[in-house]
Each structure stands twice: as C-alpha cells, then as structure tokens.
Enzyme design. Structure first.
Site, PDB file in Angstrom:
ATOM      1  N   ASP A   1     -20.993 -20.367  -3.436  1.00 36.68           N
ATOM      2  CA  ASP A   1     -19.666 -20.933  -3.194  1.00 36.68           C
ATOM      3  C   ASP A   1     -19.476 -21.293  -1.722  1.00 36.68           C
ATOM      4  O   ASP A   1     -18.451 -20.959  -1.117  1.00 36.68           O
ATOM      5  CB  ASP A   1     -18.565 -19.934  -3.636  1.00 36.68           C
ATOM      6  CG  ASP A   1     -18.789 -19.407  -5.045  1.00 36.68           C
ATOM      7  OD1 ASP A   1     -19.299 -20.167  -5.880  1.00 36.68           O
ATOM      8  OD2 ASP A   1     -18.459 -18.230  -5.303  1.00 36.68           O
TER       9      ASP A   1
ATOM     10  N   GLU B   1     -13.273 -26.204 -11.638  1.00 32.93           N
ATOM     11  CA  GLU B   1     -13.008 -25.197 -10.600  1.00 32.93           C
ATOM     12  C   GLU B   1     -13.524 -25.700  -9.267  1.00 32.93           C
ATOM     13  O   GLU B   1     -13.979 -26.838  -9.153  1.00 32.93           O
ATOM     14  CB  GLU B   1     -13.672 -23.863 -10.982  1.00 32.93           C
ATOM     15  CG  GLU B   1     -15.178 -23.972 -11.188  1.00 32.93           C
ATOM     16  CD  GLU B   1     -15.793 -22.725 -11.784  1.00 32.93           C
ATOM     17  OE1 GLU B   1     -15.070 -21.827 -12.224  1.00 32.93           O
ATOM     18  OE2 GLU B   1     -17.049 -22.657 -11.807  1.00 32.93           O
TER      19      GLU B   1
HETATM   20  C1  6LW Z   1     -16.291 -18.940  -8.392  1.00 29.59           C
HETATM   21  C2  6LW Z   1     -16.409 -20.150  -9.201  1.00 29.59           C
HETATM   22  C3  6LW Z   1     -17.831 -20.150  -9.388  1.00 29.59           C
HETATM   23  O1  6LW Z   1     -15.018 -18.503  -8.184  1.00 29.59           O
HETATM   24  O2  6LW Z   1     -18.232 -18.868  -9.550  1.00 29.59           O
HETATM   25  O3  6LW Z   1     -19.738 -21.438  -9.259  1.00 29.59           O
HETATM   26  C4  6LW Z   1     -17.148 -18.030  -9.215  1.00 29.59           C
HETATM   27  N1  6LW Z   1     -18.512 -21.210  -9.228  1.00 29.59           N
HETATM   28  O4  6LW Z   1     -15.982 -21.314  -8.601  1.00 29.59           O
HETATM   29  C5  6LW Z   1     -17.592 -16.815  -8.488  1.00 29.59           C
HETATM   30  O5  6LW Z   1     -18.538 -17.135  -7.499  1.00 29.59           O
END
Ligand code: 6LW
Length: 501
Positions: A22, A178
């Site tokens: 991230d 996300e």
């Molecule tokens: C994070 C989400 C994700 O909040 O994994 O790959 C989660 N993305 O965006 C935890 O790292």
C-alpha cells in the site's frame, strides 16, 4: 531518472522488498517520501526517503508512540494499521491512515520533517479504510476512501463538513473498489483506484472529472495496470500512487508479490513496493513495464536495495526497521541493561501468544542467511521466522537444550533438538528460494540450526517454506524474522541479515 531514459537504465523491482504494501508517495523538491501499511506491528507506518525513486532508505516510523498507535492484545494478525496516504501541503507533511483495531479508526498525523516527530492523532469520524487527502485551490480538503466514497473535512479537527457521498466504483461488478488517490493534473481531477481485490485479480483503474467531486468519466483503457492471467513473475499488482519527477516524468509506486513454486504459487515476503514508469496519451496515464529485470539473466528480479546488514546493538536507539508485536513496552527491552546487547524480558510465553516480547525485521530477500548471538543464561528465547501466531518456525535455546519448533495451523511439533554447553550460542536460519517447478513444488526451504565459532552450520531441521506463505496463512502480511524472549531475560549481541544470491 526520467521515464524517457528508463529503458536505458533498467532498475530492478521491487524497489522496497519485503512486507511494504500500500505504498503512498509524495515529492518535496528533489526528495521523495513514501509510507506503507504496518498491520499488527509497532512502531507503525514506516517512512522512506529517496532521491531517485529506486533507492529508498527508511528514515523513521510515523506512529512510534503508544499515544499515536494503540494495538490491544486482541488485535488479530493482519489487523491494525492499513493503507496510509502521504502528502505535503502548506509546508507540512500530512499522513492519513486507519487503525482497524478496536478503538482505532481513521486518523490524520502531521509533521514538518518526515523523519518525525509526527503529531498526535486527529481522529476523522465516519471515514473508512484507504483514506486519501487532497486540497483544491479554494482550500477545501477532500477525503476519499474505499468504496469509493468522499467527504469534505476540516483536516485540522478531522470534522466532516458534509455527509459522505459515493463517488465512482470502477468496473461494474468488480470486487473491492479501494485505495483511491485523487489528483489535480492539468485541467482534470484524476481518481486512481484499485479493484479486483488484493489477490491475483488485482488491478488499477482511473477516471477523471472536471471537479474533485465528479462527475467521473472512466478511462476507456481500464484497467490501466493488471498482471492477472499472465505468467509474469510479479503478480497481484495494484494499489498504486502517482508522483511526478522534477523533470516532468511520471511514475507509479504500487504493491505486488513474487509467488514461487507450483500451483497456486506461494508468496512469502508479503506484498512489496514496486515502481513503474508512466506516460500520458490522450489525457490518460499509460503504465509501463514494471519488471525490466525480467529481460535480464537471473530471474527473478533482485532488488537493488539488498545490503547485507549486521546490527550490533551498539547505537543509542534501535534502527527504525525493527518492529515488535502490537506494542513495545519500555520494561520489556533495553539497549542499556547490558551495553552493546539487545536485552529482552519475557512477558507472553511463546510465538503463539499475541504479546510475546519480540523484536524483528521483515524478510527482504528470497534467499538469505539470518544469524544471532544469544546469551540465554538468565532465561530462554530464540530466533523465529513468523507469518502470524499460527504460522511460525523458531529455534529456541533453554539452558543446555536447543529445539526447533514448527507451528503450522493447529499443530506445533518440536522437529529437532540438540544438547549444547551452557552460555552464549549462535542461532541460524537459512532460507533458500527454489526455482524448480512441478505442480506441488515448494517456494523455498528453511534450515534452522546452530553455528559454531568457525561458521559450521549444524542443521536441526529442514522445513518447507509454503507453510509460512500468505497463500497458506491468509491475511495481508509477510514473513518477519525476530528475536524473542520465552522466559526470564535473554540478551542478543548482534543480528546478521545476509542476502544469498
Ligand atoms: C488495504 C487495501 C488493500 O487497506 O489491502 O491491496 C488492504 N489493498 O487497500 C490492507 O493492506
């Protein structure tokens, strides 16, 4: 480095190996700063600095005081601190992240120096994971988060100034929209997101709008980055953040994994930080190849940041790379009790416990040799490699006995023992990445044992690495090597981490 010159000077990904997912990046003049997730580890949110986006040095951890980061003992592994966004605005660094542990929530921290100290948290109620911050020319602060949702906030108080709204959620039906990041670039506002989940289906998509709150028009070429369904050695690519270099070139930092072995492929280092060049066509970003080292001999790509490091514990402070489990109470560790040694006092009894006294660092090399010199005269403890409480291998010394234990799921057998003379002893774990392929081939093999003064390695156990992989254990994290105390007090003179190429 410029994107145009990139083909001539192929760099090796990952640029930050080991569990550093991230990534969020910003530039201040000639300097780049980057932050990552840290989950159940304390201190939280490692901060890196670079002058070229390729060589990164960890300069601190944003959340390094208990008043900033509380991870109670019931914080599960892969709980804790998720997905920060790091920005520089109005002369200050701004970091927004979410602690998903009970009593946590989304918080903003500020600092004038990215190395710290960082402020106390400003709580931002009603904002979910993967928060992003951006300011418009009128001074409005827009906070965008997973879903994808958006709310205007007062960043000084954390107060929302309106009801959160749904913004744009990527491809219809795609799971887990996300990791939003919103940017003003030229005449448009660009909304970069991840979708498809953080596993093999992971992807990056983008949309643009005339204003920060939309309406958003998706890029016709979405997803602009994904490795799903390919035979590339780097998989799960997603969760990107964009940055522009002083020469005008654009780059993306993102997470990816390096699975190995047979099917389904096991990755053991967690999600790592990669770099990709970005070009622009018709007002949309085009992401370049992020695995240039694939073309070179010596697959898989080896990172450029592979220093062999010995920590002698002679400095006044622990290097920021050292992490503990959930907290690091002052009465559990010391660099001064026995000068030149790291002293650990036991609290929880074993690596099965959430609050064991543990000081470790991420595994960063596919093949490596880890060694410590431990003095167990006043207790017992050892050297461990851990994925979580249910998945860890360790070599422990207790008086005149050394034993290797291998916790995998519900079982925790002792798989090797040796009688030794009392007193200081060297413990060693070798990890050998394997390249052979058959449907059930293991990703790597671990050798745990003791070493004599001449460096002769007495292997007590040879173990399959897949049981310490994300595909077996689940979750968001990768392997961490650590020193721990199981009973009483143990001292460590040094810790060696040597890549084997
Ligand atoms: C994070 C989400 C994700 O909040 O994994 O790959 C989660 N993305 O965006 C935890 O790292």
């Amino acid at each position: 480095m410029s994107a145009a010159g990139w083909l001539d000077c192929a760099f090796a990904n990952p640029v930050i190996p080991g569990m550093h997912p991230d990534p969020s990046v910003c530039r201040v003049g000639e300097d780049y700063y980057l932050a990552c997730s840290s989950f159940e580890y304390f201190p939280g949110v490692p901060i890196f600095h670079s002058r070229d986006l390729v060589h990164w040095e960890q300069i601190g951890n944003a959340l390094d005081r208990p008043s900033q980061l509380c991870l109670p003992a019931d914080t599960p592994s892969s709980g804790g601190v998720y997905a920060p966004t790091l920005r520089h605005h109005d002369g200050r660094f701004w970091l927004i992240t979410t602690n998903v542990a009970p009593g946590g929530g989304t918080m903003i921290f500020t600092a004038t120096d990215a190395a710290g100290p960082w402020s106390e948290p400003i709580h931002v109620p009603g904002v979910g994971i993967d928060p992003d911050l951006v300011w418009d020319d009128d001074g409005n602060c827009w906070c965008t988060f997973a879903g994808i949702h958006q709310v205007r906030i007062d960043p000084h108080t954390g107060k929302p100034l309106e009801q959160p709204r749904r913004l744009w959620s990527g491809a219809p039906g795609a799971q887990a929209p996300e990791a939003p990041h919103l940017y003003r670039i030229g005449d448009h506002w660009y909304l970069l997101i991840a979708e498809g989940g953080t596993e093999r289906g992971h992807a990056v998509s983008i949309a643009r709008a005339p204003a920060p709150d939309g309406p958003f028009e998706p890029c016709p070429a979405n997803p602009i980055l994904t490795h799903r369904g390919t035979n590339r050695p780097i998989q799960n690519t997603g969760h990107g953040d964009l940055v522009q270099a002083p020469d005008g070139s654009w780059w993306m930092v993102l997470l990816g994994v390096r699975p190995r072995g047979g099917t389904p492929g096991w990755h053991v280092l967690g999600r790592e930080t990669f770099l990709a060049p970005v070009a622009w066509a018709d007002g949309w970003p085009v992401v370049g190849d992020l695995a240039p080292a694939m073309a070179a001999p010596g697959w898989p790509p080896h990172p450029v940041t592979s220093p062999s490091t010995r920590d002698d514990f002679d400095a006044e402070r622990l290097h920021p790379r050292w992490v503990s489990l959930r907290s690091r109470p002052d009465d559990c560790w010391s660099l001064t009790d026995r000068p030149g040694w790291l002293t650990l006092h036991a609290r929880g009894g074993s690596l099965d416990d959430p609050d064991v006294t543990f000081v470790g660092r991420r595994q960063q090399h596919l093949s490596c040799r880890i060694r410590v010199l431990i003095d167990p005269t006043h207790g017992s403890g050892g050297l461990a490699v851990r994925l979580d409480e249910q998945h860890h291998y360790e070599i422990e010394v207790d008086g005149e006995e050394v034993r290797v234990m291998a916790r995998t799921g519900p079982v925790r057998p002792t798989v090797g023992t040796r009688s030794v003379a009392a007193g200081p002893i060297r413990l060693r774990i070798d990890v050998t990445g394997l390249d052979g392929w058959h449907p059930r081939a293991e990703p790597d093999r671990l050798y745990l044992g003791i070493e004599d003064g001449r460096g002769e390695f007495d292997v007590l156990a040879e173990l399959d690495g897949r049981y310490l992989s994300t595909e077996v254990a689940g979750g968001f994290t990768g392997r961490v090597f650590g020193m721990y105390a199981a009973a009483g007090t143990v001292h460590f003179d040094w810790f060696d981490d040597e890549p084997v190429v």
